[in-house]
Scaffold this motif. Structure first.
Motif, PDB file in Angstrom:
ATOM      1  N   VAL A  37       0.857  -1.181   0.000  1.00  0.00           N
ATOM      2  CA  VAL A  37       0.000   0.000   0.000  1.00  0.00           C
ATOM      3  C   VAL A  37       0.896   1.234   0.000  1.00  0.00           C
ATOM      4  O   VAL A  37       1.812   1.350   0.810  1.00  0.00           O
ATOM      5  N   GLU A  51       1.067   5.701  -0.505  1.00  0.00           N
ATOM      6  CA  GLU A  51       0.297   6.936  -0.351  1.00  0.00           C
ATOM      7  C   GLU A  51      -0.533   7.203  -1.604  1.00  0.00           C
ATOM      8  O   GLU A  51      -0.117   6.891  -2.713  1.00  0.00           O
ATOM      9  N   ASN A  98      -3.800   6.151  -2.062  1.00  0.00           N
ATOM     10  CA  ASN A  98      -4.696   5.030  -2.378  1.00  0.00           C
ATOM     11  C   ASN A  98      -4.150   4.103  -3.459  1.00  0.00           C
ATOM     12  O   ASN A  98      -4.909   3.550  -4.250  1.00  0.00           O
ATOM     13  N   SER A 109     -10.679  -1.469   2.960  1.00  0.00           N
ATOM     14  CA  SER A 109      -9.868  -0.306   3.335  1.00  0.00           C
ATOM     15  C   SER A 109      -8.406  -0.698   3.264  1.00  0.00           C
ATOM     16  O   SER A 109      -8.060  -1.884   3.295  1.00  0.00           O
ATOM     17  N   THR A 146      -4.298   0.959   4.405  1.00  0.00           N
ATOM     18  CA  THR A 146      -3.434   2.028   4.909  1.00  0.00           C
ATOM     19  C   THR A 146      -1.982   1.595   4.746  1.00  0.00           C
ATOM     20  O   THR A 146      -1.676   0.398   4.723  1.00  0.00           O
ATOM     21  N   VAL A 147      -1.117   2.590   4.631  1.00  0.00           N
ATOM     22  CA  VAL A 147       0.318   2.309   4.488  1.00  0.00           C
ATOM     23  C   VAL A 147       0.818   1.505   5.694  1.00  0.00           C
ATOM     24  O   VAL A 147       1.591   0.558   5.545  1.00  0.00           O
ATOM     25  N   GLU A 148       0.322   1.879   6.875  1.00  0.00           N
ATOM     26  CA  GLU A 148       0.803   1.209   8.098  1.00  0.00           C
ATOM     27  C   GLU A 148       0.131  -0.147   8.305  1.00  0.00           C
ATOM     28  O   GLU A 148       0.785  -1.146   8.633  1.00  0.00           O
TER      29      GLU A 148
END
Lengths: 191, 191
Positions: B14, B16, B18, B180, B182-184
């Motif tokens: 993933v 930044e 999206n 969903s 997320t980068v993290e």
């Protein structure tokens, strides 16, 4: 390869400007059963070469390359013609002049997908002036990978690409070699 | 599809904006064995629908589409993003806005390769805003062909494309639906 030559005779259309239109079966509509036979032929021609990666360039090489990769039991990788934001900055890059479009474009491949340990077979639909193929060879060399050879569906043998590539010692296998072609007379193959 | 979800968890990255980078196995390097399993799943999901043509858009849909066409025993056709001189003037044309590149481009398909008698399954690697898929549907409708449905590898279900396409009554089968990401935290799938 007789099957491919017969198909070119049957469905190929010669157009002004040295254009051989084969989009009925090769590079717009794609005849997968034909691709399978072509893949088997390249498997025979590059038997025992330890190919572990098929390498091509977008867009019209991709379909053929996938069926060839299936035959060899290895992944296929395609070089991309522009830099999108989905590609990491860590890429090998070269320039290719397009005969079809009359432009020069960057061609890139992620360093992750061409490794020094790779034994690469390049696959593409057409060979004319050799620009795209030379670009792909550049990328293989930049990666320090081993170039096993190149498999081309249709070589326009009256243009300089094939001789140029062979003169570099590349094992080049074109399944149909067009000696000459005219709008009126159709296609004649090398014998 | 569990196999694809597992592969996304393992090799997807993933980024930044999206961006879900799956070029290790889906759209730069291509894992043909994975494509074969995906093709089998779509064959199951669209069984008895009389599919006789697979339709996609260059470039990253082509590889998947070819393996799917092999599974269905039919040809694949890819829509092209620009008009080359190799394409006859007799084309269907639509416009598509690219989420990835932030541009609008023409998409064409030769009228010869989408026929009123065709029962078309559209295949693509990603569905996000649905622009490319809507463009392909436009072309199928322009041809008077029957749209059997659309098979997508990865749907970003948090973007509006999937709902939009389903609201039009299209039989849409996405093999992995990202709820969903997320980068993290990585990727969470719809259940």
């Amino acid at each position: 390869m007789q099957l491919l030559e017969e198909r070119i005779r049957k469905d190929g259309i010669v157009k002004e400007g040295n254009v051989l239109k084969v989009d009925n079966f090769l590079n717009h509509q794609m005849d997968i059963k034909l691709f399978e036979e072509m893949a088997k032929e390249w498997k025979r021609l590059f038997a025992g070469c330890g190919v572990n990666k098929i390498f091509t360039i977008e867009a019209s090489g991709i379909g053929i390359a996938c069926i060839v990769a299936q035959e060899f039991g290895c992944p296929a990788v395609f070089a991309k013609k522009t830099k999108t934001k989905n590609i990491a900055s860590d890429v090998y890059k070269t320039k290719v002049e397009s005969f079809t479009h009359g432009t020069v474009y960057d061609v890139i491949v992620s360093k992750e997908y061409l490794l020094p340990s790779d034994r690469v077979l390049i696959i593409d639909d057409f060979l004319a002036n050799g620009a795209a193929l030379l670009g792909l060879i550049d990328l293989v060399n930049a990666a320090g990978a081993t170039l096993v050879g190149a498999g081309i569906a249709i070589e326009k043998a009256f243009q300089p690409g094939g001789d140029l590539i062979r003169s570099k010692g590349v094992h080049l296998e074109s399944l149909a070699r067009v000696k000459s072609m005219t709008v009126e007379g159709g296609v004649e193959f090398c014998r």
